[in-house]
Write a protein that holds these residues in place. Sequence first.
Motif, PDB file in Angstrom:
ATOM      1  N   PHE A 198     -43.165  56.784 -12.438  1.00  0.00           N
ATOM      2  CA  PHE A 198     -42.792  57.404 -11.204  1.00  0.00           C
ATOM      3  C   PHE A 198     -43.250  56.562  -9.944  1.00  0.00           C
ATOM      4  N   ILE A 199     -42.472  56.091  -9.082  1.00  0.00           N
ATOM      5  CA  ILE A 199     -42.597  55.660  -7.756  1.00  0.00           C
ATOM      6  C   ILE A 199     -42.239  56.453  -6.579  1.00  0.00           C
ATOM      7  N   VAL A 200     -43.108  57.156  -5.916  1.00  0.00           N
ATOM      8  CA  VAL A 200     -42.779  57.705  -4.610  1.00  0.00           C
ATOM      9  C   VAL A 200     -42.848  56.983  -3.411  1.00  0.00           C
ATOM     10  N   ALA A 228     -40.996  66.432   1.232  1.00  0.00           N
ATOM     11  CA  ALA A 228     -40.005  66.745   0.545  1.00  0.00           C
ATOM     12  C   ALA A 228     -39.846  65.646  -0.876  1.00  0.00           C
ATOM     13  N   VAL A 229     -40.447  64.649  -0.707  1.00  0.00           N
ATOM     14  CA  VAL A 229     -40.623  63.667  -1.939  1.00  0.00           C
ATOM     15  C   VAL A 229     -41.670  64.068  -2.736  1.00  0.00           C
ATOM     16  N   SER A 230     -42.794  64.534  -2.174  1.00  0.00           N
ATOM     17  CA  SER A 230     -43.832  65.006  -2.815  1.00  0.00           C
ATOM     18  C   SER A 230     -43.770  66.179  -3.790  1.00  0.00           C
ATOM     19  N   LYS A 231     -42.941  66.975  -3.223  1.00  0.00           N
ATOM     20  CA  LYS A 231     -42.621  68.190  -3.889  1.00  0.00           C
ATOM     21  C   LYS A 231     -41.560  67.795  -4.979  1.00  0.00           C
ATOM     22  N   ALA A 232     -40.682  67.051  -4.829  1.00  0.00           N
ATOM     23  CA  ALA A 232     -39.564  66.579  -5.734  1.00  0.00           C
ATOM     24  C   ALA A 232     -40.269  65.766  -7.015  1.00  0.00           C
ATOM     25  N   THR A 233     -41.355  65.176  -6.726  1.00  0.00           N
ATOM     26  CA  THR A 233     -41.967  64.477  -7.826  1.00  0.00           C
ATOM     27  C   THR A 233     -42.870  65.564  -8.647  1.00  0.00           C
ATOM     28  N   ARG A 234     -43.622  66.390  -7.816  1.00  0.00           N
ATOM     29  CA  ARG A 234     -44.105  67.514  -8.476  1.00  0.00           C
ATOM     30  C   ARG A 234     -43.100  68.651  -9.691  1.00  0.00           C
ATOM     31  N   ARG A 235     -42.206  68.673  -9.028  1.00  0.00           N
ATOM     32  CA  ARG A 235     -41.154  69.458  -9.774  1.00  0.00           C
ATOM     33  C   ARG A 235     -40.668  68.533 -11.121  1.00  0.00           C
ATOM     34  N   ALA A 236     -40.520  67.320 -10.762  1.00  0.00           N
ATOM     35  CA  ALA A 236     -40.010  66.318 -12.013  1.00  0.00           C
ATOM     36  C   ALA A 236     -41.164  66.484 -13.057  1.00  0.00           C
ATOM     37  N   TYR A 249     -44.165  50.997 -19.184  1.00  0.00           N
ATOM     38  CA  TYR A 249     -43.160  51.818 -18.971  1.00  0.00           C
ATOM     39  C   TYR A 249     -41.889  51.383 -19.811  1.00  0.00           C
ATOM     40  N   ASP A 250     -41.013  52.353 -20.043  1.00  0.00           N
ATOM     41  CA  ASP A 250     -39.366  51.868 -20.521  1.00  0.00           C
ATOM     42  C   ASP A 250     -38.535  51.927 -19.406  1.00  0.00           C
ATOM     43  N   SER A 251     -38.638  52.856 -18.329  1.00  0.00           N
ATOM     44  CA  SER A 251     -37.788  52.962 -17.171  1.00  0.00           C
ATOM     45  C   SER A 251     -38.762  53.411 -15.854  1.00  0.00           C
ATOM     46  N   VAL A 252     -38.142  53.080 -14.821  1.00  0.00           N
ATOM     47  CA  VAL A 252     -38.990  53.369 -13.284  1.00  0.00           C
ATOM     48  C   VAL A 252     -37.988  54.584 -12.762  1.00  0.00           C
ATOM     49  N   VAL A 253     -38.561  55.420 -12.224  1.00  0.00           N
ATOM     50  CA  VAL A 253     -37.858  56.491 -11.436  1.00  0.00           C
ATOM     51  C   VAL A 253     -38.441  56.336 -10.063  1.00  0.00           C
ATOM     52  N   LEU A 254     -37.571  56.024  -9.232  1.00  0.00           N
ATOM     53  CA  LEU A 254     -37.529  55.970  -7.637  1.00  0.00           C
ATOM     54  C   LEU A 254     -37.331  57.505  -7.276  1.00  0.00           C
ATOM     55  N   VAL A 255     -38.444  57.983  -6.420  1.00  0.00           N
ATOM     56  CA  VAL A 255     -38.285  59.227  -5.892  1.00  0.00           C
ATOM     57  C   VAL A 255     -38.157  59.026  -4.368  1.00  0.00           C
ATOM     58  N   TYR A 256     -37.009  59.297  -3.711  1.00  0.00           N
ATOM     59  CA  TYR A 256     -37.161  58.942  -2.194  1.00  0.00           C
ATOM     60  C   TYR A 256     -36.052  59.839  -1.648  1.00  0.00           C
ATOM     61  N   ASN A 257     -35.997  59.647  -0.148  1.00  0.00           N
ATOM     62  CA  ASN A 257     -35.119  60.559   0.718  1.00  0.00           C
ATOM     63  C   ASN A 257     -33.725  59.745   0.680  1.00  0.00           C
ATOM     64  N   MET A 281     -46.899  55.931  -9.059  1.00  0.00           N
ATOM     65  CA  MET A 281     -47.399  54.844  -7.911  1.00  0.00           C
ATOM     66  C   MET A 281     -46.804  55.410  -6.771  1.00  0.00           C
ATOM     67  N   ILE A 282     -47.346  55.270  -5.555  1.00  0.00           N
ATOM     68  CA  ILE A 282     -46.883  55.879  -4.377  1.00  0.00           C
ATOM     69  C   ILE A 282     -46.847  54.655  -3.312  1.00  0.00           C
ATOM     70  N   ILE A 283     -45.755  54.616  -2.461  1.00  0.00           N
ATOM     71  CA  ILE A 283     -45.778  53.926  -1.435  1.00  0.00           C
ATOM     72  C   ILE A 283     -45.883  54.504   0.003  1.00  0.00           C
ATOM     73  N   GLY A 284     -46.995  54.596   0.595  1.00  0.00           N
ATOM     74  CA  GLY A 284     -47.176  55.242   1.948  1.00  0.00           C
ATOM     75  C   GLY A 284     -48.380  56.246   1.620  1.00  0.00           C
ATOM     76  N   ASP A 285     -48.838  56.497   2.733  1.00  0.00           N
ATOM     77  CA  ASP A 285     -50.231  57.098   2.820  1.00  0.00           C
ATOM     78  C   ASP A 285     -50.008  58.540   3.019  1.00  0.00           C
ATOM     79  N   LYS A 286     -49.087  59.120   3.345  1.00  0.00           N
ATOM     80  CA  LYS A 286     -48.597  60.550   3.621  1.00  0.00           C
ATOM     81  C   LYS A 286     -48.440  61.149   2.535  1.00  0.00           C
TER      82      LYS A 286
END
Length: 298
Positions: A88-90, A104-112, A182-190, A133-138
């Motif tokens: 997962f890449i947030v 929003a993306v943080s909650k979506a990652t936790r739900r996933a 990893y077999d696949s990468v999941v991007l969690v974004y807005n 992995m996370i892009i962004g300090d927030k």
Amino acid sequence: MFARQTLARASQAAAPCGARNMATLREIELRLKSVRNIQKITQSMKVVASTKLAKAQRAMHAGKQYGIANAEVFAHSSSDSPATNRLFIVISSDKGLCGGIHSAVSKATRRALSNDVDSPLPGQQIDSESPVMIIGDKSKGQLMRPIGQNLRLTFNQIGRDIPSFADAAGVADLIVRSGVKYDSVVLVYNKFVSAISYEPAAMEIKGEQALKDSNAFKAYENEDDATKDLAEFSLANAIFAALTESHACEQSSRRNAMDNASKNAGEMIGALTMQYNRGRQAAITNELVDIITGASAL
């Protein structure tokens, strides 16, 4: 010492009631000045965000072409074996004052990761210990406590201005060289819906082994290096498309947040002005009553 304390009490008791009103009026006046200064700042930030939003939307439309190309490749390379090991890449940013876009993306990652009903990956079973992995300090600050054991890499100083493909390629290169399997990468974004709304979304990109196992790729005699390069390039494409779309959502959310803050400051200024005028009128009335009472006594 006792004489000084008695004198102080006597002076406080003898203080006119108008002194308290003057102190209150002074406090209201200072607060009015502070709120007006804040309103000027929020209005300036709204103008800046509006200017940046137009540029971000142009970059987003250009970046979406990369995502469309990826979608066409993966649509024709379906694999019979589903991906079990997902990375997962947030995608967020380092800046705040833009509403709830990071949460929003943080909650979506936790739900996933918890396989919630409202997961951005419905119908798929996700391992709760999947690497993140996370892009962004927030978002990093928001996810450090709940899923800190899943974190593998974090990135910052990316997308401070309009994201470029070089930023996305650098992130993809570090991900490939990190050694995370990893077999696949999941991007969690807005996902950009309109200038006033957005929603968290997830995009799945196949890894090198998944491309090799797909029936469409087996029909061609591709070298291993070519498949590896294609997988890395597809990852960079997807990251670039998600970065540009998230950046447009951030600028849109910041503009709306500053607009709401300016309106709230205007309402507060109106209420404080009314309170100040009433207190000032009451102080003037009390002084007039004192003058008239004194003149009547004479």
